[in-house]
Write an enzyme that holds these catalytic residues in place. Structure first.
Site, PDB file in Angstrom:
ATOM      1  N   HIS A 177       0.826  -1.320   0.306  1.00 51.43           N
ATOM      2  CA  HIS A 177      -0.198  -0.193  -0.107  1.00 51.43           C
ATOM      3  C   HIS A 177       0.947   1.496   0.151  1.00 51.43           C
ATOM      4  O   HIS A 177       2.223   1.065   0.447  1.00 51.43           O
ATOM      5  CB  HIS A 177      -0.700   0.647   1.072  1.00 51.43           C
ATOM      6  CG  HIS A 177      -1.995  -1.209   1.428  1.00 51.43           C
ATOM      7  ND1 HIS A 177      -2.482  -1.773   2.110  1.00 51.43           N
ATOM      8  CD2 HIS A 177      -3.269  -0.772   0.104  1.00 51.43           C
ATOM      9  CE1 HIS A 177      -3.145  -2.406   1.594  1.00 51.43           C
ATOM     10  NE2 HIS A 177      -3.462  -2.527   0.977  1.00 51.43           N
ATOM     11  N   CYS A 262      -2.704   1.268  10.048  1.00 53.18           N
ATOM     12  CA  CYS A 262      -3.563   0.095   9.253  1.00 53.18           C
ATOM     13  C   CYS A 262      -5.166  -0.462  10.220  1.00 53.18           C
ATOM     14  O   CYS A 262      -5.868  -0.654  10.302  1.00 53.18           O
ATOM     15  CB  CYS A 262      -3.817  -0.659   8.296  1.00 53.18           C
ATOM     16  SG  CYS A 262      -2.277  -2.102   9.272  1.00 53.18           S
TER      17      CYS A 262
HETATM   18  C1  CIR Z   1      -3.473  -7.402   3.068  1.00 54.34           C
HETATM   19  O1  CIR Z   1      -2.710  -7.490   2.326  1.00 54.34           O
HETATM   20  O2  CIR Z   1      -4.309  -7.124   2.689  1.00 54.34           O
HETATM   21  C2  CIR Z   1      -3.362  -7.753   4.967  1.00 54.34           C
HETATM   22  N1  CIR Z   1      -2.538  -8.581   4.976  1.00 54.34           N
HETATM   23  C3  CIR Z   1      -2.358  -6.242   5.645  1.00 54.34           C
HETATM   24  C4  CIR Z   1      -3.346  -5.108   5.426  1.00 54.34           C
HETATM   25  C5  CIR Z   1      -2.602  -3.661   5.379  1.00 54.34           C
HETATM   26  N2  CIR Z   1      -3.569  -2.773   5.323  1.00 54.34           N
HETATM   27  C6  CIR Z   1      -2.129  -1.728   5.308  1.00 54.34           C
HETATM   28  O3  CIR Z   1      -1.088  -1.674   5.419  1.00 54.34           O
HETATM   29  N3  CIR Z   1      -3.167  -0.393   5.150  1.00 54.34           N
END
Ligand code: CIR
Length: 268
Positions: A177, A262
């Site tokens: 991201h 997040c």
């Molecule tokens: C994903 O791959 O979507 C989750 N394992 C991690 C999401 C992390 N979100 C973020 O950095 N905003």
């Protein structure tokens, strides 16, 4: 001094600072992985770290409100990806990973219950993850990532134009991201982990951090940021710029490519 003055004014105004959070799923360890290999996640420790994260927000004046649990959605704890706040406007996203798409249902319900917010949506074929959206004043940087596509960016741009925001699209190839690679200090300086940043020239002021996890800060007030305990040298660097740095250990979430931003959505 003026720093303390800021905080006092904040409290006196009686403003309510709310952050949305979502309790970790029981299958958290099965979360999506894109750029790193799977390392076993200690669920008990993850729960503890999540409690501590919420407690840190509370201690800094952010009342945490829980979005209904989604025990079967492995990545639902990473609530930031499901909604982006722009003052009175909440934009419900359309997460780009199939396994995460239904996470928005509970988030939208919670946002509705908060009241007082206009709700808009990103819809198919547009996809957008909240982790790709970085607000710096009236500029909104949006990562064009594996999760956020051109149509998602187009929709966000159209939704925000009437509110006076400029959407700046940022090509992103080296991180999951945008906010895994860059975030911003309260003064608007964009900070990041240079190996993850394709185009530092897109930012007005860019400051490279000495650690990967140092790329992510959550702005808690004009003088305070929240950071991961796994970036001590970056925390020291930011403290040396005149900011208070609160740190939390989120090692179990970092194993799942999550960062400090997040795990909550600040309503502001
Ligand atoms: C994903 O791959 O979507 C989750 N394992 C991690 C999401 C992390 N979100 C973020 O950095 N905003």
């Amino acid at each position: 001094g003026s720093i303390i003055g800021y905080r006092t004014v904040g409290r006196r105004s009686g403003e309510r600072h709310v952050a949305l959070v979502r309790i970790p799923a029981s299958n958290l360890a099965d979360g999506e992985l894109t750029h790193i290999d799977r390392i076993p996640v200690n669920i008990e420790l993850a729960d503890q770290q999540w409690d501590n994260y919420c407690a840190a927000l509370d201690a800094e004046g952010w009342e945490t409100i829980e979005v209904p649990a989604a025990p079967e959605m492995a990545d639902s704890v990473f609530i930031e990806d499901t909604v982006v706040m722009f003052g009175e406007l909440a934009v419900i996203t359309n997460p780009g990973a199939e396994s995460r798409n239904a996470e928005t249902v509970g988030t939208e319900q919670a946002v509705r219950e908060l009241g007082g917010l206009a709700i808009e949506r990103i819809s198919a074929p547009g996809t957008l993850d909240g982790g790709d959206v970085l607000k710096v004043g009236k500029t909104v940087y949006v990562g064009r990532s594996l999760r956020t596509n051109a149509e998602g960016i187009r929709q966000l741009r159209a939704l925000l134009a009437p509110h006076g925001y400029t959407v700046v699209a940022v090509p992103l190839t080296k991180a999951l991201h945008l906010k895994t690679s860059v975030t911003a200090l309260p003064d608007g300086t964009v900070i990041g982990w240079a190996p993850f940043v394709d185009h530092p020239e897109l930012f007005d002021r860019f400051l490279a951090m000495p650690e990967e996890a140092g790329a992510a800060v959550v702005v808690l007030s004009p003088d305070t940021v929240l950071m991961s305990a796994s970036a001590p040298r970056s925390a020291a660097l930011i403290a040396d710029l005149g900011y208070r740095v609160v740190t939390v250990d989120i090692s179990e979430f970092e194993k799942l490519e999550g960062c400090v931003t997040c795990l909550s959505v600040r309503v502001r």
